[in-house]
Design a protein around this motif. Structure first.
Motif, PDB file in Angstrom:
ATOM      1  N   LYS A   4     -12.846   6.687  39.167  1.00 30.87           N
ATOM      2  CA  LYS A   4     -12.020   7.353  40.833  1.00 30.87           C
ATOM      3  C   LYS A   4     -11.634   8.972  40.648  1.00 30.87           C
ATOM      4  N   TYR A   5     -11.538   9.870  39.389  1.00 35.21           N
ATOM      5  CA  TYR A   5     -11.643  10.638  39.706  1.00 35.21           C
ATOM      6  C   TYR A   5     -12.708  11.726  40.392  1.00 35.21           C
ATOM      7  N   PHE A   6     -13.538  10.959  39.865  1.00 40.48           N
ATOM      8  CA  PHE A   6     -14.348  12.251  40.905  1.00 40.48           C
ATOM      9  C   PHE A   6     -15.880  11.731  41.262  1.00 40.48           C
ATOM     10  N   ALA A   7     -15.577  10.842  42.048  1.00 37.22           N
ATOM     11  CA  ALA A   7     -16.645   9.903  43.055  1.00 37.22           C
ATOM     12  C   ALA A   7     -16.969  10.803  43.991  1.00 37.22           C
ATOM     13  N   LEU A   8     -18.575  10.992  44.172  1.00 37.74           N
ATOM     14  CA  LEU A   8     -19.084  11.759  45.272  1.00 37.74           C
ATOM     15  C   LEU A   8     -17.567  12.150  46.719  1.00 37.74           C
ATOM     16  N   PHE A   9     -18.241  12.845  47.178  1.00 34.78           N
ATOM     17  CA  PHE A   9     -17.125  12.970  48.302  1.00 34.78           C
ATOM     18  C   PHE A   9     -18.125  13.263  49.434  1.00 34.78           C
ATOM     19  N   SER A  10     -17.384  12.601  50.519  1.00 35.52           N
ATOM     20  CA  SER A  10     -18.265  12.566  51.776  1.00 35.52           C
ATOM     21  C   SER A  10     -17.896  12.777  52.478  1.00 35.52           C
ATOM     22  N   ALA A  11     -18.656  13.116  53.942  1.00 34.66           N
ATOM     23  CA  ALA A  11     -17.546  13.986  55.141  1.00 34.66           C
ATOM     24  C   ALA A  11     -16.951  12.671  55.707  1.00 34.66           C
ATOM     25  N   PHE A  12     -15.058  12.420  56.419  1.00 38.59           N
ATOM     26  CA  PHE A  12     -14.251  11.176  56.949  1.00 38.59           C
ATOM     27  C   PHE A  12     -14.020  12.386  57.461  1.00 38.59           C
ATOM     28  N   PRO A  13     -13.952  11.805  59.372  1.00 38.45           N
ATOM     29  CA  PRO A  13     -12.690  12.634  59.546  1.00 38.45           C
ATOM     30  C   PRO A  13     -11.604  11.913  59.839  1.00 38.45           C
ATOM     31  N   LEU A  14     -10.695  12.438  59.423  1.00 39.95           N
ATOM     32  CA  LEU A  14      -9.105  11.523  59.297  1.00 39.95           C
ATOM     33  C   LEU A  14      -8.163  12.865  59.760  1.00 39.95           C
ATOM     34  N   LYS A  67      -0.419  -6.380  65.147  1.00 41.93           N
ATOM     35  CA  LYS A  67       0.565  -7.820  64.655  1.00 41.93           C
ATOM     36  C   LYS A  67      -0.226  -8.924  62.955  1.00 41.93           C
ATOM     37  N   HIS A  68      -1.444  -7.843  62.649  1.00 38.76           N
ATOM     38  CA  HIS A  68      -2.081  -8.505  62.181  1.00 38.76           C
ATOM     39  C   HIS A  68      -2.939  -7.026  61.483  1.00 38.76           C
ATOM     40  N   ALA A  69      -2.870  -7.180  59.740  1.00 38.24           N
ATOM     41  CA  ALA A  69      -3.274  -6.105  59.279  1.00 38.24           C
ATOM     42  C   ALA A  69      -4.792  -6.859  58.152  1.00 38.24           C
ATOM     43  N   VAL A  70      -5.361  -5.995  58.439  1.00 39.78           N
ATOM     44  CA  VAL A  70      -6.128  -6.207  57.463  1.00 39.78           C
ATOM     45  C   VAL A  70      -6.871  -4.797  56.828  1.00 39.78           C
ATOM     46  N   SER A  71      -7.076  -5.853  55.157  1.00 36.71           N
ATOM     47  CA  SER A  71      -7.135  -4.488  54.045  1.00 36.71           C
ATOM     48  C   SER A  71      -8.613  -4.896  53.524  1.00 36.71           C
ATOM     49  N   GLY A  72      -9.743  -3.441  53.937  1.00 37.50           N
ATOM     50  CA  GLY A  72     -10.749  -3.942  53.150  1.00 37.50           C
ATOM     51  C   GLY A  72     -11.544  -2.627  53.784  1.00 37.50           C
ATOM     52  N   TYR A  73     -13.060  -2.503  52.934  1.00 36.69           N
ATOM     53  CA  TYR A  73     -13.502  -1.309  53.141  1.00 36.69           C
ATOM     54  C   TYR A  73     -13.407  -1.274  54.895  1.00 36.69           C
ATOM     55  N   LEU A  74     -13.934   0.092  55.515  1.00 36.83           N
ATOM     56  CA  LEU A  74     -14.400   0.048  56.562  1.00 36.83           C
ATOM     57  C   LEU A  74     -16.313   0.987  56.014  1.00 36.83           C
ATOM     58  N   TYR A  75     -17.585   0.094  57.278  1.00 35.66           N
ATOM     59  CA  TYR A  75     -18.069  -0.219  57.503  1.00 35.66           C
ATOM     60  C   TYR A  75     -18.634   1.055  59.064  1.00 35.66           C
ATOM     61  N   ASP A  76     -19.610   2.073  58.771  1.00 36.08           N
ATOM     62  CA  ASP A  76     -20.529   2.250  59.972  1.00 36.08           C
ATOM     63  C   ASP A  76     -21.747   1.799  60.037  1.00 36.08           C
ATOM     64  N   GLU A  77     -22.278   1.987  61.357  1.00 32.79           N
ATOM     65  CA  GLU A  77     -23.428   1.212  61.598  1.00 32.79           C
ATOM     66  C   GLU A  77     -24.411   1.526  60.520  1.00 32.79           C
ATOM     67  N   GLY A  79     -24.688   1.565  57.188  1.00 30.13           N
ATOM     68  CA  GLY A  79     -24.077   1.063  56.029  1.00 30.13           C
ATOM     69  C   GLY A  79     -23.318   2.004  55.062  1.00 30.13           C
ATOM     70  N   GLN A  80     -23.049   2.953  55.790  1.00 35.19           N
ATOM     71  CA  GLN A  80     -21.894   3.845  55.026  1.00 35.19           C
ATOM     72  C   GLN A  80     -20.459   3.298  54.825  1.00 35.19           C
ATOM     73  N   ASN A  81     -20.005   3.188  53.307  1.00 35.00           N
ATOM     74  CA  ASN A  81     -18.471   2.642  53.134  1.00 35.00           C
ATOM     75  C   ASN A  81     -17.762   4.112  53.323  1.00 35.00           C
ATOM     76  N   LEU A  82     -17.494   4.126  54.829  1.00 28.42           N
ATOM     77  CA  LEU A  82     -16.478   5.396  55.227  1.00 28.42           C
ATOM     78  C   LEU A  82     -14.731   4.973  54.086  1.00 28.42           C
ATOM     79  N   SER A  83     -14.545   4.292  54.190  1.00 28.03           N
ATOM     80  CA  SER A  83     -12.596   3.652  52.655  1.00 28.03           C
ATOM     81  C   SER A  83     -13.627   4.722  51.609  1.00 28.03           C
ATOM     82  N   GLU A  84     -14.221   4.229  50.961  1.00 26.63           N
ATOM     83  CA  GLU A  84     -14.284   5.215  49.451  1.00 26.63           C
ATOM     84  C   GLU A  84     -14.539   6.699  50.046  1.00 26.63           C
TER      85      GLU A  84
END
Length: 250
Positions: A4-14, A67-77, A79-84
């Motif tokens: 968790k401390y040093f996973a690779l960083f990739s660009a993600f617009p925030l 009215k609803h919240a979903v918890s989980g990873y977000l992927y792009d088309e 297959g990149q895990n954007l949540s990470e």
């Protein structure tokens, strides 16, 4: 755990939003023990939040009806895990930098140039053969003045680890005592008439606690900051490529 401390960083617009009450559905997620850190927005238009549950990052997404919240990873088309990428930027990398401050502040056996740009922290047990190998491999870089090696002794492998570590820490020159001990393959250690003093006991206890907090379960456990100022971890004897990554070219 420590990844968790040093996973690779990739660009993600925030985009951070001004503090406002959380939607009721997100509040329900928070009640489950998830610490909501900040709201984020992706290029896809989803409204979401990054949070933390125990040691893990969490992303929470709000449905269009609000009215609803979903918890989980977000992927792009692709297959990149954007949540990470969000976890790295908002949680893991900042935590790694805080941990590095703790590692750097701990009372270590220091070898090499204190002004060196490259600083390495390693947890080592006096009876760890791979710690001896790592120490020996590091010496050319230490002698060149390019690296400062900081050793945090722990007592985890042998009933004699504690007394041996204590005698080294009690020596008038712990760095010299550690060097002589490693060069002699563990045969030469300073004689200690004091045994394990309260000070050395506290140092060893703290080092063990700090090692546990990193998630490391073996020695040598090696830490350094890369060129992106992100904490890196190597457990066990590094290979040549890993040595060059942490120490730089010879």
């Amino acid at each position: 755990m420590f990844k968790k401390y040093f996973a690779l960083f990739s660009a993600f617009p925030l985009l951070a939003f001004a503090s406002e009450p959380l939607p009721l559905a997100v509040q329900q997620v928070e009640k489950q023990g998830v610490k909501i850190i900040k709201e984020i927005k992706t290029e896809g238009g989803l409204r979401g939040w990054v949070g933390q549950y125990q040691d893990m990052g969490v992303t929470v997404w709000l449905t269009p009806d609000g009215k609803h919240a979903v918890s989980g990873y977000l992927y792009d088309e692709k297959g990149q895990n954007l949540s990470e990428a969000v976890f790295n930027q908002e949680i893991y990398i900042p935590q790694g930098r805080k941990l590095w401050e703790q590692l750097s502040a701990a009372k270590s056996i220091k070898e090499g140039n204190p002004a060196a740009k490259r600083k390495i922290v390693v947890f080592a047990d006096p009876f760890c053969p791979y710690c001896k190998q790592f120490w020996a491999a590091a010496q050319p870089w230490v002698a060149s003045g390019k690296v400062e090696l900081n050793t945090l002794l722990v007592a985890v492998l042998n009933p004699k680890s504690g007394p041996y570590a204590s005698s080294i820490l009690n020596a008038a020159d712990p760095a010299k005592a550690w060097s002589e001990y490693e060069l002699s393959n563990g045969k030469k250690r300073p004689k200690s008439t004091e045994g394990t003093t309260k000070e050395t006991f506290n140092i060893l206890q703290y080092n063990q606690k700090l090692m546990d907090e990193t998630g490391a379960n073996a020695t040598p456990a090696i830490y350094y900051m890369n060129e992106k100022n992100e904490l890196q971890q190597v457990i066990g004897m590094p290979d040549e490529k890993q040595l060059e990554a942490m120490f730089g070219p010879k």
